[in-house]
Design an enzyme around this catalytic site. Structure first.
Site, PDB file in Angstrom:
ATOM      1  CD  GLU A  13      -3.048  -0.981   2.237  1.00  0.00           C
ATOM      2  OE1 GLU A  13      -2.824  -0.245   3.216  1.00  0.00           O
ATOM      3  OE2 GLU A  13      -4.088  -1.660   2.136  1.00  0.00           O
ATOM      4  CD  GLU A  54      -4.207  -5.660   3.331  1.00  0.00           C
ATOM      5  OE1 GLU A  54      -4.978  -4.831   3.863  1.00  0.00           O
ATOM      6  OE2 GLU A  54      -2.973  -5.590   3.402  1.00  0.00           O
TER       7      GLU A  54
END
Length: 480
Positions: free
Chosen positions: A266, A370
């Site tokens: 991320e 995720e």
């Protein structure tokens, strides 16, 4: 932390640490032999392309003990798991969040026990606590949060992958691998042996591993899950180059024990300086892996919050091989999505399905890496230690933002939840699994959390809103 191996009567550099700890797990000869660095690398033969590895003799120590730091002989050899055929076989997995990178919302008890509300992440945990005390707390956590029993349960649940997180501060890189500093202060190092033990458990139970660099020098996103909450300074100074060297070290030292190395979790591509370097970083890190591991180790990149369409034609064949795209989908971190009805949440998931499918068909193998069952941000400290929830108006009290209601019945102990809510959670789980099944796979976040059952695969299995067989469907046409 520097480990000593008294049976060799010398102090070893961390560059040999992986080999000797594998000896402790029974993967090498009965006697300790110090070997040159090149031979040490060859002792861990990387796996074939898109496979789980060719050297499969890892044995696990008891889940109630710290990783062994002395070489022992083992009469049992564990066969290599069947190679995973990425792109053909479907990844069905779970993240082991909060284990080697602390997150206050996953294990709030660790932070509460400090009696210091200024300790908000792993950086301040090391900065504000006595170093010996901090190490004791973390060693106990590394030893007990996930045990071999969890790997057994994950396998029994029909899952074939785990995604494990590591912070750069836990990677024992030496000056042989970098011209930059190897200091990680104030972080507390020491998780690496526990990671190696976990890789042994995964091998023993035929579970494939995606190892994810979850925290980089300077923080790649300013979230507490990067190790340090606040500013994202990864693009500044030597941080990117340090990260490349860390990736190279991991690929060289443990590339033969994992299936996929995720180059960074991320990164904040919405921030201009990070946006300006992330593309070249993906390319340089990919090449660093190839330089030391050849074509054997698969790599994973992410969309950097820019959407997969931003990466059309990027690192695709024939210029690159063995690259996967990691996509994260949550519907709880902005007011618009929190305002969704239950049907809106499911419909939104199904729209993501078509977007990812179109990308994967013409670009990289794509994984929904995720996602969770949460439809509120009510889990304690999900938005950061000391920060409330948007859902009930405690995130920014008095801001005039919409308040959706009480958090009661949406988070915490699932025994307090209504049957109707649990029925919806099953539908929502299936709608999001449909995303991953339409591309190359899915990985739920996360296996366990102390008091947020909507985020826990383990609790979902116990509560029945996640099936014991991940291919079982109550709503098979949910996205049609």
């Amino acid at each position: 932390m520097r480990l000593t191996f008294p049976f060799c009567s010398t102090r070893l550099s961390p560059s040999l640490l992986a080999v000797l700890l594998l000896c402790a797990l029974g993967r090498c000869a009965q006697q300790c032999r110090l070997v040159p660095k090149q031979q040490a690398r060859l002792a861990m033969t990387p796996q074939a392309p898109f496979s789980a590895g060719s050297d499969g003799q890892a044995t696990s120590s008891s889940s109630s003990q710290q990783p062994s730091q002395t070489a022992t002989s083992s009469s049992s050899a564990i066969p290599s798991p069947t190679p995973f055929n990425y792109g053909k076989d479907t990844i069905r997995g779970v993240n082991l969040g909060g284990w080697f990178v602390l997150e206050p919302w996953i294990t709030p008890s660790i932070f509460e026990s400090t009696n210091n509300s200024d300790i908000i992440d792993e950086y301040t945990f090391g900065q504000m606590l006595d170093s010996d005390y901090a190490l004791d707390v973390l060693q106990n956590h590394w030893d007990t949060w996930i045990t071999e029993d969890d790997f057994v349960a994950i396998k029994a649940a029909g899952l074939n992958h785990v995604r494990m997180q590591i912070g750069y501060w836990s990677v024992p890189i030496t000056s042989d691998y970098t011209n930059y500093t190897t200091s990680v202060s104030p972080y507390v190092a020491g998780a690496w042996p526990y990671l190696l033990r976990a890789l042994g458990w995964a091998r023993k139970h035929s579970i494939h591993v995606i190892l994810d660099l979850h925290g980089a020098p300077g923080s790649q996103n300013g979230y507490d899950n990067s190790g340090r909450r606040g500013s994202a300074n990864w693009a500044q100074g030597s941080n990117v180059n340090r990260t490349l060297d860390i990736i190279r070290f991991m690929a060289d030292q443990i590339g033969g024990m994992i299936d996929v190395l995720e180059l960074l979790n991320e990164p904040a591509g919405y921030q201009s300086d990070i946006n300006g370097v992330i593309g070249s970083y993906w390319q340089d890190a990919y090449q660093a892996v190839r330089d030391v591991a050849g074509a054997s180790l698969n790599v994973m990149i992410g969309d950097a919050f820019l959407g997969v369409g931003n990466w059309d034609g990027f690192l695709t064949a024939p210029s690159a091989h063995g690259v996967l795209m990691d996509y994260h989908e949550y519907q709880v971190f902005n007011y618009n999505q929190l305002g969704f009805s239950e049907d809106d949440h499911i419909n939104s998931s199904c729209q993501v399905l078509s977007t990812l499918q179109a990308y994967a068909d013409s670009n990289l193998y794509t994984v929904s890496g995720e996602w969770s069952n949460a439809i509120t941000d009510c889990a304690k400290w999900l938005n950061g230690r000391g920060v409330g929830a948007r859902w009930d108006g405690t995130y920014q009290p008095g801001s005039g933002q919409q308040v959706f209601g009480s958090c009661d019945g949406y988070t915490g102990d699932s025994s307090t939840w209504s049957d109707e809510y649990k029925t919806f959670l099953r539908k929502y789980w299936e709608s999001q699994v449909a995303i991953g099944e339409a591309v190359q796979g899915w990985i739920f976040w996360t296996w366990k959390a102390e008091n947020a059952d909507e985020w826990s695969y383990q609790k979902g299995l116990e509560g029945g809103w996640i099936p014991q067989d991940p291919t079982d469907r109550m709503y098979p046409d949910i996205c049609n």
